[in-house]
Motif scaffolding. Structure first.
Motif, short mmCIF file in Angstrom:
data_model
loop_
_atom_site.label_atom_id
_atom_site.label_comp_id
_atom_site.label_asym_id
_atom_site.label_seq_id
_atom_site.Cartn_x
_atom_site.Cartn_y
_atom_site.Cartn_z
N LEU A 153 0.83 -1.20 0.00
CA LEU A 153 0.00 0.00 0.00
C LEU A 153 0.86 1.26 0.00
O LEU A 153 0.55 2.24 -0.67
CB LEU A 153 -0.93 0.00 1.22
N PHE A 208 -6.02 0.28 -4.63
CA PHE A 208 -6.73 -0.16 -3.43
C PHE A 208 -8.00 -0.93 -3.79
O PHE A 208 -8.30 -1.97 -3.21
CB PHE A 208 -7.07 1.05 -2.55
N ARG A 242 -8.95 -4.78 -2.72
CA ARG A 242 -9.86 -4.58 -1.57
C ARG A 242 -10.04 -5.86 -0.75
O ARG A 242 -10.12 -5.80 0.47
CB ARG A 242 -11.21 -4.06 -2.06
N TYR A 272 -7.12 -6.21 1.46
CA TYR A 272 -7.27 -5.25 2.55
C TYR A 272 -8.23 -5.79 3.61
O TYR A 272 -7.94 -5.71 4.82
CB TYR A 272 -7.77 -3.91 2.03
N TYR A 307 -4.82 7.01 1.60
CA TYR A 307 -4.86 5.98 2.64
C TYR A 307 -3.67 6.08 3.60
O TYR A 307 -2.58 6.52 3.21
CB TYR A 307 -4.87 4.57 2.01
#
Length: 222
Positions: free
Chosen positions: A13, A22, A26, A29, A79
């Protein structure tokens, strides 16, 4: 311990801090977030046996969003490059002192305290330190506190240059009274984030910090 995939996600990231990447990652994440949440919940459940003020907390009450507020920031990266959790009575938005876990490759740490309280609360803590300096000093000078933290932070960003109004420059507690935040932090190496001893290390840090947390929260009025 955390999964290696969680640390890899944060490293990736940092290199790809943009929405298209991102969105594409996802699911990765979400898995990393769930892994971190599991760690925080385990820590809360175990430490709450010693600090009952956090016994009803859930991980989601403690964890910060990964999205950055970029409205007034020069850095427009959308982020954060970390997972963070503030384990305070009442959750992450509480005015009380509490424990913190910062998961960021190369910059991870555990610890906690009280971060930039509002002026009325800051005055209460300063007065408590002034009135009960022997007790405060005993907490910070304990063998265990020195072993884990050394001392609370006195960096320029958390300390005033001038003596606060109402206090004397010769006050024996003045170096602590000048603080704007009251923070103790222990660095965590990346290898330790993946170690089976991570929870043990964190709990030791929180156990050591608890007397300071209780001192500050007493000043704030429990």
């Amino acid at each position: 311990m955390l999964q290696s995939a969680t640390i890899k996600f944060l490293k990736d990231l940092k290199k790809n801090n943009n929405k298209p990447w991102f969105d594409k990652n996802r699911l990765v994440y979400q898995d990393a977030k769930a892994d971190f949440a599991q760690l925080i919940q385990t820590i809360v459940d175990k430490h709450s046996k010693k600090d009952e003020t956090i016994k009803d907390l859930k991980a989601k009450d403690c964890m910060f969003r990964i999205n950055r507020d970029v409205r007034f920031a020069k850095d427009k990266s959308p982020y954060k490059n970390n997972f963070g959790a503030s384990i305070n009575r009442g959750g992450k938005k509480s005015v009380y002192a509490g424990y913190y876990f910062h998961c960021q490759p190369g910059e991870a740490f555990v610890g906690g305290g009280l971060w930039v309280p509002m002026p009325p609360d800051l005055k209460k803590v300063r007065q408590e330190i002034d009135y009960c300096f022997n007790e405060f000093k005993k907490i910070l000078s304990s063998k265990q506190f020195k072993k884990v933290y050394g001392d609370i932070s006195k960096d320029a960003e958390v300390s005033l240059v001038k003596v606060p109004q109402g206090f004397d420059k010769d006050n024996p507690a003045i170096e602590y009274i000048k603080l704007k935040s009251f923070l103790a932090m222990k660095r965590i190496d990346d290898k330790d984030l993946l170690s089976k001893d991570l929870i043990k290390t964190t709990l030791e840090a929180y156990d050591t910090l608890q007397p300071l947390i209780e001192f500050i929260n007493r000043a704030l009025g429990e």
